[in-house]
Design an enzyme around this catalytic site. Sequence first.
Site, PDB file in Angstrom:
ATOM      1  N   ARG A 156     -14.398 -19.128  13.681  1.00 23.67           N
ATOM      2  CA  ARG A 156     -15.215 -20.233  13.154  1.00 23.67           C
ATOM      3  C   ARG A 156     -15.517 -21.263  14.248  1.00 23.67           C
ATOM      4  NH1 ARG A 156     -11.351 -19.019   8.853  1.00 23.67           N
ATOM      5  NH2 ARG A 156      -9.862 -20.009  10.247  1.00 23.67           N
ATOM      6  N   ILE A 157     -14.467 -21.709  14.961  1.00 22.54           N
ATOM      7  CA  ILE A 157     -14.675 -22.767  15.965  1.00 22.54           C
ATOM      8  C   ILE A 157     -15.328 -22.184  17.217  1.00 22.54           C
ATOM      9  CG2 ILE A 157     -13.554 -24.533  17.388  1.00 22.54           C
ATOM     10  CD1 ILE A 157     -11.328 -24.605  15.197  1.00 22.54           C
ATOM     11  N   ARG A 238      -3.441 -23.663  20.948  1.00 19.47           N
ATOM     12  CA  ARG A 238      -2.074 -24.149  20.812  1.00 19.47           C
ATOM     13  C   ARG A 238      -1.429 -24.055  22.184  1.00 19.47           C
ATOM     14  NH1 ARG A 238      -3.413 -26.061  16.715  1.00 19.47           N
ATOM     15  NH2 ARG A 238      -2.612 -25.735  14.606  1.00 19.47           N
ATOM     16  N   ASP A 262      -5.806 -29.965  25.354  1.00 16.00           N
ATOM     17  CA  ASP A 262      -5.604 -30.797  24.163  1.00 16.00           C
ATOM     18  C   ASP A 262      -4.229 -30.537  23.550  1.00 16.00           C
ATOM     19  OD1 ASP A 262      -6.384 -32.614  22.115  1.00 16.00           O
ATOM     20  OD2 ASP A 262      -6.846 -30.924  20.783  1.00 16.00           O
ATOM     21  N   GLU A 267       5.142 -30.782  21.995  1.00 11.21           N
ATOM     22  CA  GLU A 267       4.338 -31.947  21.581  1.00 11.21           C
ATOM     23  C   GLU A 267       5.212 -32.921  20.799  1.00 11.21           C
ATOM     24  OE1 GLU A 267       0.743 -30.692  19.619  1.00 11.21           O
ATOM     25  OE2 GLU A 267       0.079 -29.562  21.347  1.00 11.21           O
ATOM     26  N   HIS A 286      -3.548 -33.772  21.401  1.00 13.00           N
ATOM     27  CA  HIS A 286      -3.856 -32.885  20.262  1.00 13.00           C
ATOM     28  C   HIS A 286      -4.803 -33.590  19.271  1.00 13.00           C
ATOM     29  CE1 HIS A 286      -2.175 -29.379  17.658  1.00 13.00           C
ATOM     30  NE2 HIS A 286      -3.422 -29.652  17.331  1.00 13.00           N
ATOM     31  N   ILE A 287      -6.032 -33.819  19.743  1.00  7.85           N
ATOM     32  CA  ILE A 287      -6.995 -34.583  18.946  1.00  7.85           C
ATOM     33  C   ILE A 287      -8.235 -33.778  18.572  1.00  7.85           C
ATOM     34  CG2 ILE A 287      -6.341 -36.893  19.730  1.00  7.85           C
ATOM     35  CD1 ILE A 287      -8.885 -36.636  21.659  1.00  7.85           C
ATOM     36  N   GLY A 288      -8.110 -32.453  18.594  1.00  6.25           N
ATOM     37  CA  GLY A 288      -9.291 -31.613  18.348  1.00  6.25           C
ATOM     38  C   GLY A 288     -10.103 -32.036  17.125  1.00  6.25           C
ATOM     39  N   SER A 289      -9.437 -32.298  16.015  1.00  3.28           N
ATOM     40  CA  SER A 289     -10.148 -32.628  14.770  1.00  3.28           C
ATOM     41  C   SER A 289     -10.091 -34.117  14.448  1.00  3.28           C
ATOM     42  CB  SER A 289      -9.532 -31.847  13.604  1.00  3.28           C
ATOM     43  OG  SER A 289      -8.177 -32.234  13.441  1.00  3.28           O
TER      44      SER A 289
HETATM   45  P1  NAP Z   1     -10.505 -18.197  13.269  1.00  2.00           P
HETATM   46  O1  NAP Z   1     -11.817 -18.399  12.630  1.00  2.00           O
HETATM   47  O2  NAP Z   1      -9.454 -17.426  12.553  1.00  2.00           O
HETATM   48  O3  NAP Z   1     -10.792 -17.486  14.692  1.00  2.00           O
HETATM   49  C1  NAP Z   1      -9.775 -17.010  15.498  1.00  2.00           C
HETATM   50  C2  NAP Z   1     -10.359 -16.068  16.530  1.00  2.00           C
HETATM   51  O4  NAP Z   1      -9.277 -15.650  17.390  1.00  2.00           O
HETATM   52  C3  NAP Z   1     -10.951 -14.782  15.933  1.00  2.00           C
HETATM   53  O5  NAP Z   1     -12.118 -14.439  16.635  1.00  2.00           O
HETATM   54  C4  NAP Z   1      -9.868 -13.739  16.195  1.00  2.00           C
HETATM   55  O6  NAP Z   1     -10.366 -12.428  16.365  1.00  2.00           O
HETATM   56  C5  NAP Z   1      -9.325 -14.231  17.516  1.00  2.00           C
HETATM   57  N1  NAP Z   1      -8.002 -13.679  17.779  1.00  2.00           N
HETATM   58  C6  NAP Z   1      -6.917 -13.673  16.987  1.00  2.00           C
HETATM   59  N2  NAP Z   1      -5.908 -13.032  17.594  1.00  2.00           N
HETATM   60  C7  NAP Z   1      -6.383 -12.615  18.799  1.00  2.00           C
HETATM   61  C8  NAP Z   1      -5.829 -11.899  19.871  1.00  2.00           C
HETATM   62  N3  NAP Z   1      -4.568 -11.451  19.817  1.00  2.00           N
HETATM   63  N4  NAP Z   1      -6.610 -11.652  20.948  1.00  2.00           N
HETATM   64  C9  NAP Z   1      -7.897 -12.080  20.996  1.00  2.00           C
HETATM   65  N5  NAP Z   1      -8.484 -12.775  19.991  1.00  2.00           N
HETATM   66  C10 NAP Z   1      -7.724 -13.030  18.918  1.00  2.00           C
HETATM   67  O7  NAP Z   1      -9.822 -19.565  13.680  1.00  2.00           O
HETATM   68  P2  NAP Z   1     -10.511 -20.969  14.026  1.00  2.00           P
HETATM   69  O8  NAP Z   1     -10.748 -21.734  12.776  1.00  2.00           O
HETATM   70  O9  NAP Z   1     -11.645 -20.737  14.953  1.00  2.00           O
HETATM   71  O10 NAP Z   1      -9.294 -21.707  14.793  1.00  2.00           O
HETATM   72  C11 NAP Z   1      -8.667 -21.092  15.886  1.00  2.00           C
HETATM   73  C12 NAP Z   1      -7.401 -21.837  16.271  1.00  2.00           C
HETATM   74  O11 NAP Z   1      -7.726 -23.042  16.935  1.00  2.00           O
HETATM   75  C13 NAP Z   1      -6.504 -22.298  15.105  1.00  2.00           C
HETATM   76  O12 NAP Z   1      -5.676 -21.258  14.648  1.00  2.00           O
HETATM   77  C14 NAP Z   1      -5.714 -23.437  15.719  1.00  2.00           C
HETATM   78  O13 NAP Z   1      -4.506 -22.978  16.270  1.00  2.00           O
HETATM   79  C15 NAP Z   1      -6.616 -23.933  16.846  1.00  2.00           C
HETATM   80  N6  NAP Z   1      -7.134 -25.295  16.549  1.00  2.00           N
HETATM   81  C16 NAP Z   1      -6.766 -26.330  17.337  1.00  2.00           C
HETATM   82  C17 NAP Z   1      -7.240 -27.599  17.074  1.00  2.00           C
HETATM   83  C18 NAP Z   1      -6.879 -28.779  17.933  1.00  2.00           C
HETATM   84  O14 NAP Z   1      -6.761 -29.871  17.419  1.00  2.00           O
HETATM   85  N7  NAP Z   1      -6.720 -28.601  19.235  1.00  2.00           N
HETATM   86  C19 NAP Z   1      -8.074 -27.822  15.973  1.00  2.00           C
HETATM   87  C20 NAP Z   1      -8.419 -26.741  15.193  1.00  2.00           C
HETATM   88  C21 NAP Z   1      -7.951 -25.473  15.489  1.00  2.00           C
HETATM   89  P3  NAP Z   1     -10.924 -11.556  15.116  1.00  2.00           P
HETATM   90  O15 NAP Z   1     -12.131 -12.315  14.601  1.00  2.00           O
HETATM   91  O16 NAP Z   1     -11.321 -10.279  15.734  1.00  2.00           O
HETATM   92  O17 NAP Z   1      -9.817 -11.497  14.131  1.00  2.00           O
HETATM   93  C1  GLV Z   2      -5.259 -28.569  14.439  1.00  2.00           C
HETATM   94  O1  GLV Z   2      -4.604 -28.338  15.400  1.00  2.00           O
HETATM   95  C2  GLV Z   2      -5.542 -27.604  13.426  1.00  2.00           C
HETATM   96  O2  GLV Z   2      -5.039 -26.472  13.515  1.00  2.00           O
HETATM   97  O3  GLV Z   2      -6.271 -27.968  12.477  1.00  2.00           O
END
Ligand code: NAP
Ligand code: GLV
Length: 328
Positions: A156-157, A238, A262, A267, A286-289
């Site tokens: 999604r992101i 992460r 981030d 943390e 850790h301010i992504g959102s």
């Molecule tokens: P998502 O829609 O589930 O997308 C995750 C992506 O990672 C998918 O394309 C998935 O592949 C891929 N993936 C999973 N395992 C993998 C692996 N072993 N090797 C390669 N690719 C792999 O998740 P999202 O909503 O985009 O969020 C992703 C992550 O960002 C969250 O889980 C969270 O930890 C982090 N995040 C951080 C912040 C922040 O504040 N910094 C904010 C929001 C999210 P497939 O599509 O093929 O399954």
């Molecule tokens: C933030 O890190 C989130 O996973 O929403």
Amino acid sequence: MKPKVYIARKISKEVEEYIGKHCDYRKWQGEGAIPLDVLIEEIKEVDGLLVQHAPITHELLEQAPNLKIISNSAVGYDSFDLEAMKQHKVLGTHTPFVLDETVADLAFSLILATARRVPELNNFVKQGKWDKQTDSRHLFGIDVHHATMGIIGMGRIGEKIVRRARFGFEMEVLYTSRTPKPALEEKYGIVYSELDALLEKSDFVVLIVPLTPETHHLMGQQQFEKMKNSAILINCARGAVVDERALIRALEKGEIRGAGLDVFEQEPVSPDNPLLGMDQVVALPHIGSATEKTRATMLMKAAENLVEGVTGKVPQNVVKELQDLLAN
Ligand code: NAP
Ligand code: GLV
């Protein structure tokens, strides 16, 4: 009788009123994160729990025999012990979609800040170091536009980051994920790549995968050695997706140019962490959102998931690993 829930983080009046309409609730009123012993004491009789990133362990679940649902006000749920939740038949929900654009903005903040050395040069000016003797070549950064981005995670992101990269900055984009995404390749003109080739070719390597046993330390010494010396690592996923010791070594040896982070393995990050002393590292808490609007939307979404879970409805955002529990 209304179901009982515990709210383990600060919430707005609006969210509190919504939960109060459907549930009897108690809430954490202290400063900072709730201590584990207080949380365990508070959840002994509750049906539902609202948290943000608090570790959900077997030990914790054992203390809460009535618990039906844990609603996490975040999209990442590496804080859930999924096996323990399956065993205890406790649903877990998260907040996908509502934060995607905000996190993509933050990823680009880090890309631009590291490439053009924004925090470092901001300090240079504010410390009065910019004078007539300044050699402008010492202020050079690297271009973002038309550079190559290698993005690890195309969910999604990831898609929102890629839209900015392709249509805003006209970057070339390579991506890797567990499965190829032909529809996105067509839509954005991006190219699937094996990890090693992506690392070798990219000017910016962007991490946006969930933290799982497979992605833990996905970026280690071998991966940094494959990156260009001129490349920049961006971690919005992460902390533990990166082996931080290997990252420090790669930066010290000049194997990569810089990093925009981030998230950290620990943390809040320790003030002694060598990454914080490096000019070529941009570090954020850790301010992504973390915009007012997005955090409010995430909390309301988490509250809706919680209420659905304790009032016999099917919560909208049960994490995929626990969806089998809905059948029972
Ligand atoms: P998502 O829609 O589930 O997308 C995750 C992506 O990672 C998918 O394309 C998935 O592949 C891929 N993936 C999973 N395992 C993998 C692996 N072993 N090797 C390669 N690719 C792999 O998740 P999202 O909503 O985009 O969020 C992703 C992550 O960002 C969250 O889980 C969270 O930890 C982090 N995040 C951080 C912040 C922040 O504040 N910094 C904010 C929001 C999210 P497939 O599509 O093929 O399954
Ligand atoms: C933030 O890190 C989130 O996973 O929403």
